[in-house]
Write a protein that holds these residues in place. Sequence first.
Motif, PDB file in Angstrom:
ATOM      1  N   VAL A 111      -1.308  -7.899  14.225  1.00 57.04           N
ATOM      2  CA  VAL A 111      -0.818  -8.349  12.922  1.00 57.04           C
ATOM      3  C   VAL A 111      -1.543  -9.621  12.497  1.00 57.04           C
ATOM      4  O   VAL A 111      -2.035  -9.729  11.364  1.00 57.04           O
ATOM      5  N   LEU A 112      -1.618 -10.605  13.388  1.00 59.31           N
ATOM      6  CA  LEU A 112      -2.223 -11.888  13.030  1.00 59.31           C
ATOM      7  C   LEU A 112      -3.689 -11.738  12.633  1.00 59.31           C
ATOM      8  O   LEU A 112      -4.179 -12.464  11.759  1.00 59.31           O
ATOM      9  N   ASP A 113      -4.398 -10.788  13.255  1.00 55.26           N
ATOM     10  CA  ASP A 113      -5.805 -10.583  12.897  1.00 55.26           C
ATOM     11  C   ASP A 113      -5.983  -9.361  11.999  1.00 55.26           C
ATOM     12  O   ASP A 113      -7.091  -8.846  11.851  1.00 55.26           O
ATOM     13  N   THR A 114      -4.905  -8.905  11.396  1.00 53.97           N
ATOM     14  CA  THR A 114      -4.871  -7.806  10.411  1.00 53.97           C
ATOM     15  C   THR A 114      -5.694  -6.599  10.853  1.00 53.97           C
ATOM     16  O   THR A 114      -6.531  -6.084  10.114  1.00 53.97           O
ATOM     17  N   GLY A 115      -5.436  -6.146  12.082  1.00 54.20           N
ATOM     18  CA  GLY A 115      -6.100  -4.945  12.571  1.00 54.20           C
ATOM     19  C   GLY A 115      -7.413  -5.201  13.273  1.00 54.20           C
ATOM     20  O   GLY A 115      -8.162  -4.265  13.552  1.00 54.20           O
ATOM     21  N   GLY A 116      -7.731  -6.465  13.564  1.00 49.31           N
ATOM     22  CA  GLY A 116      -8.979  -6.778  14.251  1.00 49.31           C
ATOM     23  C   GLY A 116     -10.175  -6.919  13.336  1.00 49.31           C
ATOM     24  O   GLY A 116     -11.308  -7.041  13.803  1.00 49.31           O
ATOM     25  N   PHE A 117      -9.938  -6.903  12.016  1.00 54.53           N
ATOM     26  CA  PHE A 117     -11.025  -7.081  11.049  1.00 54.53           C
ATOM     27  C   PHE A 117     -10.450  -7.769   9.816  1.00 54.53           C
ATOM     28  O   PHE A 117      -9.246  -8.022   9.744  1.00 54.53           O
ATOM     29  N   ASP A 118     -11.305  -8.108   8.869  1.00 53.87           N
ATOM     30  CA  ASP A 118     -10.851  -8.802   7.667  1.00 53.87           C
ATOM     31  C   ASP A 118     -10.260  -7.796   6.690  1.00 53.87           C
ATOM     32  O   ASP A 118     -10.982  -7.097   5.984  1.00 53.87           O
ATOM     33  N   PHE A 119      -8.919  -7.711   6.666  1.00 51.88           N
ATOM     34  CA  PHE A 119      -8.240  -6.702   5.843  1.00 51.88           C
ATOM     35  C   PHE A 119      -8.463  -6.924   4.353  1.00 51.88           C
ATOM     36  O   PHE A 119      -8.170  -6.046   3.534  1.00 51.88           O
ATOM     37  N   ALA A 120      -9.000  -8.088   3.970  1.00 55.38           N
ATOM     38  CA  ALA A 120      -9.304  -8.338   2.560  1.00 55.38           C
ATOM     39  C   ALA A 120     -10.323  -7.347   2.025  1.00 55.38           C
ATOM     40  O   ALA A 120     -10.410  -7.121   0.808  1.00 55.38           O
ATOM     41  N   SER A 121     -11.111  -6.730   2.920  1.00 58.22           N
ATOM     42  CA  SER A 121     -12.071  -5.719   2.483  1.00 58.22           C
ATOM     43  C   SER A 121     -11.366  -4.463   1.984  1.00 58.22           C
ATOM     44  O   SER A 121     -11.975  -3.630   1.303  1.00 58.22           O
ATOM     45  N   VAL A 122     -10.081  -4.311   2.339  1.00 61.79           N
ATOM     46  CA  VAL A 122      -9.278  -3.168   1.901  1.00 61.79           C
ATOM     47  C   VAL A 122      -8.449  -3.529   0.671  1.00 61.79           C
ATOM     48  O   VAL A 122      -8.316  -2.751  -0.274  1.00 61.79           O
ATOM     49  N   GLY A 123      -7.902  -4.737   0.677  1.00 64.24           N
ATOM     50  CA  GLY A 123      -7.026  -5.175  -0.415  1.00 64.24           C
ATOM     51  C   GLY A 123      -6.118  -6.285   0.060  1.00 64.24           C
ATOM     52  O   GLY A 123      -6.532  -7.131   0.860  1.00 64.24           O
ATOM     53  N   ASN A 124      -4.873  -6.283  -0.393  1.00 66.98           N
ATOM     54  CA  ASN A 124      -3.928  -7.314   0.007  1.00 66.98           C
ATOM     55  C   ASN A 124      -3.724  -7.304   1.516  1.00 66.98           C
ATOM     56  O   ASN A 124      -3.505  -6.259   2.123  1.00 66.98           O
TER      57      ASN A 124
END
Length: 231
Positions: free
Chosen positions: A175-188
């Motif tokens: 959760v803290l690392d939003t799936g192990g990648f930068d979740f901003a590339s997906v959206g919110n």
Amino acid sequence: MKAFCKLLLVTAIAALSGAPALADSIAVNVGYSDGLRGPGFFPSPWDGDPNVVFIGSLAPFDSGAIRIDNTSGGPITIDSVAVTINGAGPGNAPNVWATHFPLILANGDMLILTQTTQYDFDTSDIAFIPGAGLGNLALGCFGDGSSPSQANTCPKVDIGINGGPATEYLDSGHVLDTGGFDFASVGNESFRWRLIGTVGGPEGVPEPTSVALVAIALFGLGVIRRRKSAA
């Protein structure tokens, strides 16, 4: 059939209720707060809600978040909180709350820790995991134990309370690392509060599965009642 449906309903309701990470002292939840990229599963409760002790900045947020619930039955002293992201060295995430400890947390209160200024706890941008992405959110914890890798390569939170040694909590749901990648590339990037160590996407679990179980159980009980009425 009736007994089975009742058992299914009880099981589903129990799943919804969850269980503390440390039942006799604290429950640790993790989330991610993103107020920059449109609607998402923003953590709630938050600043200003009842029984919340909030250490963080004003909006907008783009930050990991930790929630420590005092379930001990009395006041506790939180001595320290340190965060490591994906085995990149102990306490490699910025310790932006150090001056607030030790902190006494009343029974039933929730301590929420997040950014103290914009981007100073932006944990979605620290130590990405190669190969992580939207199709691989169930990464769990892994690693070979060698330096700089740790035996558990997932975010971890070390919490010290009441003068004792710090306890390690593994964020195997990433959760803290939003799936192990930068979740901003997906959206919110927002992730709802989730008991640390449980898995699922931004919406969290056990909500989708448990709600489905409740619906199935209620449907089954309804069928039984209709059959009795027709008899």
